[in-house]
Design an enzyme around this catalytic site. Structure first.
Site, PDB file in Angstrom:
ATOM      1  N   HIS A 154       0.841  -1.193   0.000  1.00 46.81           N
ATOM      2  CA  HIS A 154       0.000   0.000   0.000  1.00 46.81           C
ATOM      3  C   HIS A 154       0.877   1.245   0.000  1.00 46.81           C
ATOM      4  O   HIS A 154       2.083   1.173   0.263  1.00 46.81           O
ATOM      5  CB  HIS A 154      -0.925   0.009   1.221  1.00 46.81           C
ATOM      6  CG  HIS A 154      -0.212  -0.046   2.531  1.00 46.81           C
ATOM      7  ND1 HIS A 154       0.335   1.075   3.135  1.00 46.81           N
ATOM      8  CD2 HIS A 154       0.063  -1.089   3.350  1.00 46.81           C
ATOM      9  CE1 HIS A 154       0.892   0.725   4.278  1.00 46.81           C
ATOM     10  NE2 HIS A 154       0.764  -0.588   4.438  1.00 46.81           N
ATOM     11  N   CYS A 167       4.003  -5.082   6.273  1.00 47.78           N
ATOM     12  CA  CYS A 167       3.481  -4.704   4.955  1.00 47.78           C
ATOM     13  C   CYS A 167       4.617  -4.168   4.079  1.00 47.78           C
ATOM     14  O   CYS A 167       5.704  -3.885   4.564  1.00 47.78           O
ATOM     15  CB  CYS A 167       2.405  -3.620   5.093  1.00 47.78           C
ATOM     16  SG  CYS A 167       0.827  -4.236   5.700  1.00 47.78           S
TER      17      CYS A 167
END
Length: 192
Positions: A154, A167
């Site tokens: 992201h 992440c």
């Protein structure tokens, strides 16, 4: 006078045998580990996706040396499936459309103790305005989840080194372009 019974004699005999074996056993020789060979470096198990992607990036963009937060994007090929290759070692993401490299960006993967897992994955959830359920509702713009434990790539901050909770952070503008290119089921390969 002390009488030695069978229950007292057994521990004495075992202790004497143990001491005798220690006295006659030569010390172990510990050898220094052999130097690491090129075949033992991080890409050993990966089938070479990231090294190939690095060569493709040099051919298309002339370099893979980008500053933190920089990216490159090329015109895309219609009607070809997207594929994402992430290289934790170089902190880079390569985006393919079919066999053609179309994007290259710096990343920030998981920090020590929360490393981004290696392996083969598929995007199974996409959300333009994603938020972390684990970390104080932290924003995850253009989130694409590929791991059931909540790990995704992201848009986010890119300090130039691994700094996330697992992440893969990418530049927000790159995340926006990538979001429009992928679908659920897009292959994600993480190496390094």
């Amino acid at each position: 006078m002390v009488r030695l019974t069978a229950s007292r004699l057994l521990p004495v005999a075992l202790g004497a045998a143990l001491l005798a074996s220690c006295a006659t056993t030569p010390p172990k020789v510990v050898q220094a580990p052999a130097p690491v060979t090129e075949a033992q470096l991080p890409y050993e198990w990966t089938h070479g996706h990231a090294p190939k992607a690095t060569k493709d990036a040099r051919a298309l963009f002339g370099t893979v040396a980008l500053k933190a937060g920089d990216y490159r994007w090329a015109p895309t090929i219609p009607d070809a499936p997207a594929r994402v290759v992430i290289d934790r070692l170089q902190q880079l993401m390569f985006v393919y459309k079919g066999d053609q490299l179309v994007g290259l960006t710096t990343i920030s993967s998981g920090k020590k103790g929360r490393e981004t897992p290696l392996g083969y994955w598929k995007v199974f959830r996409k959300q333009v305005k994603g938020f972390s359920r684990k970390y104080d509702n932290a924003p995850m713009p253009y989130m694409q989840m590929y791991d059931e434990k909540g790990i995704a790539f992201h848009g986010g901050k890119l300090p130039g080194y691994p700094a996330s909770h697992g992440c893969v952070r990418i530049p927000v503008e790159f995340a926006k372009k990538l979001y429009g290119l992928t679908t659920t089921g897009t292959e994600v390969v993480i190496e390094g």
